[in-house]
Each structure stands twice: as structure tokens, then as C-alpha cells.
Design a protein around this motif. Structure first.
Motif, PDB file in Angstrom:
ATOM      1  N   PHE A 107       0.840  -1.190   0.000  1.00  0.00           N
ATOM      2  CA  PHE A 107       0.000   0.000   0.000  1.00  0.00           C
ATOM      3  C   PHE A 107       0.880   1.247   0.000  1.00  0.00           C
ATOM      4  O   PHE A 107       2.083   1.161   0.242  1.00  0.00           O
ATOM      5  N   PRO A 108       0.295   2.415  -0.272  1.00  0.00           N
ATOM      6  CA  PRO A 108       1.106   3.649  -0.314  1.00  0.00           C
ATOM      7  C   PRO A 108       1.880   3.889   0.978  1.00  0.00           C
ATOM      8  O   PRO A 108       1.389   3.619   2.069  1.00  0.00           O
ATOM      9  N   ARG A 109       3.095   4.397   0.814  1.00  0.00           N
ATOM     10  CA  ARG A 109       3.983   4.645   1.951  1.00  0.00           C
ATOM     11  C   ARG A 109       3.326   5.520   3.019  1.00  0.00           C
ATOM     12  O   ARG A 109       3.534   5.316   4.204  1.00  0.00           O
ATOM     13  N   GLU A 110       2.492   6.470   2.606  1.00  0.00           N
ATOM     14  CA  GLU A 110       1.825   7.356   3.554  1.00  0.00           C
ATOM     15  C   GLU A 110       0.874   6.602   4.484  1.00  0.00           C
ATOM     16  O   GLU A 110       0.533   7.091   5.548  1.00  0.00           O
ATOM     17  N   HIS A 111       0.464   5.418   4.088  1.00  0.00           N
ATOM     18  CA  HIS A 111      -0.470   4.623   4.886  1.00  0.00           C
ATOM     19  C   HIS A 111       0.226   3.623   5.811  1.00  0.00           C
ATOM     20  O   HIS A 111      -0.411   3.081   6.707  1.00  0.00           O
ATOM     21  N   HIS A 112       1.491   3.387   5.610  1.00  0.00           N
ATOM     22  CA  HIS A 112       2.189   2.329   6.351  1.00  0.00           C
ATOM     23  C   HIS A 112       2.027   2.448   7.861  1.00  0.00           C
ATOM     24  O   HIS A 112       1.726   1.466   8.535  1.00  0.00           O
ATOM     25  N   ARG A 113       2.219   3.625   8.382  1.00  0.00           N
ATOM     26  CA  ARG A 113       2.148   3.801   9.846  1.00  0.00           C
ATOM     27  C   ARG A 113       0.750   3.471  10.384  1.00  0.00           C
ATOM     28  O   ARG A 113       0.601   2.953  11.485  1.00  0.00           O
TER      29      ARG A 113
END
Length: 180
Positions: free
Chosen positions: A106-112
Motif C-alpha cells: 500500500f502507499p507509503r503514507e499509509h504504512h504507519r
């Protein structure tokens, strides 16, 4: 109304029942093993005096740039754990690492936000805390009313229209790039 249109990812501990039925109800959804619970499963096999040494190693795995690097780091840590005579912890890590890396798709911005299900755990903890304070309920409906009141409060304050947990436009952009 709030933008939920489909289920792309389910995040949980390794609950066999959920993992079995997920493809039946949401065939397109991927499953992510909660990183926090995965680490807890590994640390359960580590003696208390060695946990402070192992915790940073586990965190380093999921701090990697991509899934390939995380797998490589996990293999290196498995070797370290075996050298520390922690074979059962190393086995859990080796056998379960891929289950905890789904979020890299998934998009890096969603990882956290999608590495763990701690947001849901925190909500459940709040509901449990409030029901313990009350102690006993005359019936199930009053307990449900208390839980719903807390959820309503969270929905209006924490997740108001001005603040989103995740910006789903990043996911849509990624999907458009993959189909183009």
C-alpha cells in the motif's frame, strides 16, 4: 458517507477463524498480521532479561524501506536470535514475517496507520474501561448504549469531517498508476 467503499485490507492478530473466513466474505482483501501482536508473539519466547536487546531488532525489521529489505533484515535477525540461543523466537519470526509485511503493498503514507490494529485496540480498551467503572448493567441494551455513546463521541471528535485517519486519495492514485 465517510468514504468506505470496499475492504482492501484486514489487520488482526493470527486468529485462525478470521483468516479462514476473510476470503469468503471479502475475496479481494489482503490480510495483514498486526506487527505489534507479531512482536508480542516472538517476545513471549524470549526470556525477560534478553527482551530489551531483542525489541530494537524486531522494530528494525519493520522500519525498512520496502518488503524485500524487511525480509532480508528478518533473516539476519533470525541468525542473531539463533546465535543468542533463542531458536523458538527465531522460528516464529521466520515463519511469520511475510504475514506482517502486507502493508508494504500500500502507499507509503499509509504504512504507519495499517501496520497494526492498535487504533481499534485503543477504542476497545476505552469501552472496557468505561464498562468496568459502571460495574453491572441491568440489561445488554444499557451496556450497548454506553459503548455506542463512546463510539459516537469518537466519531464526532476524533474523526470529524475535518480530520481523516488516512488520506485515501493516495491509494486511488496508486491504483491509477498500476492500471495505466
Amino acid at each position: 458517507e465517510r468514504g468506505l467503499r470496499r475492504i482492501d485490507l484486514a489487520i488482526s492478530d493470527k486468529a485462525a477463524g478470521l483468516i479462514e473466513v476473510l476470503p469468503e466474505f471479502y475475496p479481494q482483501a489482503k490480510w495483514q498480521r498486526c506487527v505489534f501482536h507479531f512482536h508480542k508473539n516472538i517476545l513471549h519466547k524470549v526470556p525477560k532479561q534478553k527482551r530489551e536487546e531483542v525489541i530494537p531488532m524486531l522494530k528494525a525489521i519493520h522500519a525498512q524501506e520496502d518488503a524485500k529489505s524487511a525480509r532480508e533484515k528478518a533473516v539476519a535477525i533470525v541468525d542473531k536470535l539463533e546465535a543468542m540461543k533463542l531458536g523458538s523466537a527465531a522460528g516464529i519470526l521466520l515463519n511469520g514475517i511475510d504475514e506482517s509485511l502486507t502493508y508494504y503493498q500500500f502507499p507509503r503514507e499509509h504504512h504507519r496507520s495499517i501496520r497494526t490494529n492498535n487504533l481499534l485496540e485503543r477504542i476497545m480498551k476505552e469501552i472496557r474501561r468505561r464498562t468496568r467503572v459502571v460495574g453491572s448493567f441491568p440489561d445488554g441494551k444499557s451496556a450497548l448504549m454506553l459503548a455506542c455513546a463512546r463510539l459516537r463521541y469518537i466519531a464526532t471528535k476524533s474523526w470529524s469531517d475535518t480530520r481523516k485517519y488516512m488520506d485515501m486519495t493516495k491509494l486511488e492514485e496508486t491504483e491509477l498508476q498500476q492500471t495505466a
